[in-house]
Design an enzyme around this catalytic site. Structure first.
Site, PDB file in Angstrom:
ATOM      1  N   GLY A   1      -2.720   2.937   1.351  1.00 33.73           N
ATOM      2  CA  GLY A   1      -1.961   4.020   1.483  1.00 33.73           C
ATOM      3  C   GLY A   1      -0.975   4.005   1.584  1.00 33.73           C
TER       4      GLY A   1
ATOM      5  N   ALA B   1      -4.093   1.204   4.781  1.00 37.63           N
ATOM      6  CA  ALA B   1      -4.112   2.384   5.970  1.00 37.63           C
ATOM      7  C   ALA B   1      -4.250   0.232   6.543  1.00 37.63           C
ATOM      8  CB  ALA B   1      -5.665   3.031   5.453  1.00 37.63           C
TER       9      ALA B   1
ATOM     10  N   GLU C   1      -9.295   0.846  -2.296  1.00 34.15           N
ATOM     11  CA  GLU C   1     -10.013   0.904  -1.154  1.00 34.15           C
ATOM     12  C   GLU C   1     -11.610   1.381  -1.717  1.00 34.15           C
ATOM     13  OE1 GLU C   1      -6.019   3.790  -0.319  1.00 34.15           O
ATOM     14  OE2 GLU C   1      -7.429   2.303  -2.054  1.00 34.15           O
TER      15      GLU C   1
ATOM     16  N   GLU D   1       0.394   5.128  -2.365  1.00 30.55           N
ATOM     17  CA  GLU D   1       0.150   6.404  -2.002  1.00 30.55           C
ATOM     18  C   GLU D   1       1.030   6.896  -1.800  1.00 30.55           C
ATOM     19  OE1 GLU D   1      -4.583   7.682  -1.340  1.00 30.55           O
ATOM     20  OE2 GLU D   1      -4.092   6.892  -0.234  1.00 30.55           O
TER      21      GLU D   1
END
Length: 260
Positions: free
Chosen positions: A111, A65, A134, A114
């Protein structure tokens, strides 16, 4: 939406390729996420497209991200909104009634992983690093990572990867079932396209139902899953393509499917 700045969507012979291009490492900003969602929606409604490939430009698939956006998410409810926006994007991909292949050409973190886990198949270059780091920021994967990873690799391995936050190699990812194939770095997109070309010769009437049977069946007990599978099988026996498939078999030729 308006002009796409960080994604490119090309289509040819039943195959769509979505390339994320947000240099230098294709970080997943809110804008990038919305563009990905827009591309997936376009693919969903394009009857000519059978399979979708996702890849990254340059030396990353997606490196995570966009951390520069995090300070604006500190107020209560803002992080939840951000997570659900990304999760909505991933779900559009996950529930797309067409096969999806993630061609992991470089760094695949946070991300980015993901997003890759929302695809049906993952092909990784041998030099790729994958992980959910994270925890090192005091966070955890909040856009489906805590849910999709254990479904792919099991509870224990998933918790270890998220607790530790350290990336693993493509080979390690293959060993635990996180990726389907590991190939030379310079052949990732080529190998994904080879698989996509085969899938593009199949019929979406069956491909989409395979996807639904597996995905929804995993949420059921075995009996419920088998009953659901039988309903989908009955549906596919009512299609034109099952007739074409059988005729082609009897006539000893390749079928020409029309996806209906």
């Amino acid at each position: 939406m308006s002009e796409r700045l960080f994604t490119r969507l090309t289509k040819e012979n039943g195959i769509a390729i979505l390339t994320i291009d947000n240099p230098p490492l294709n970080v997943l900003s809110e804008r990038v996420g919305l563009e990905i969602r827009d591309c997936v929606t376009e693919v969903e409604h394009d009857d000519e497209v059978v399979v979708l490939i996702l890849t990254g430009a340059g030396r990353a698939f997606i490196a995570g991200a966009d951390i520069k956006e995090f300070p604006t998410k500190m107020a209560r409810g803002e992080a939840k909104k951000m997570a659900l926006e990304h999760f909505h994007t991933y779900n559009r991909l996950d529930f797309l009634p067409k096969p999806t292949i993630a061609a992991l050409n470089g760094v695949t973190l946070g991300g980015g992983l993901e997003l890759a886990m929302a695809c049906d198949i993952r092909i990784a270059g041998e030099g790729v690093k994958l992980g959910l780091p994270e925890i090192k920021l005091g966070l955890f994967p909040g856009a489906g990572g805590t849910q999709r990873l254990p479904r792919l690799v099991g509870e224990g391995r998933a918790k270890e990867l998220m607790f530790m936050g350290d990336p693993i190699t493509a080979t390690e990812a293959w060993q635990i079932g996180l990726v389907n194939k590991v190939v030379p770095d310079d052949e990732v997109l080529e190998r994904a396209q080879e698989m996509a070309k085969v899938l593009a010769t199949r019929t979406l009437t069956a491909l989409s139902r395979i996807k639904k049977a597996v995905d929804k069946g995993l949420e059921m007990d075995l009996t419920g899953g088998v009953l659901y599978e039988a309903e989908l099988l009955d549906e596919v026996f009512q299609t034109e393509d099952i007739v074409e498939g059988c005729n082609a078999f009897f006539e000893k030729r390749e079928p020409i499917f029309k996806h209906r």
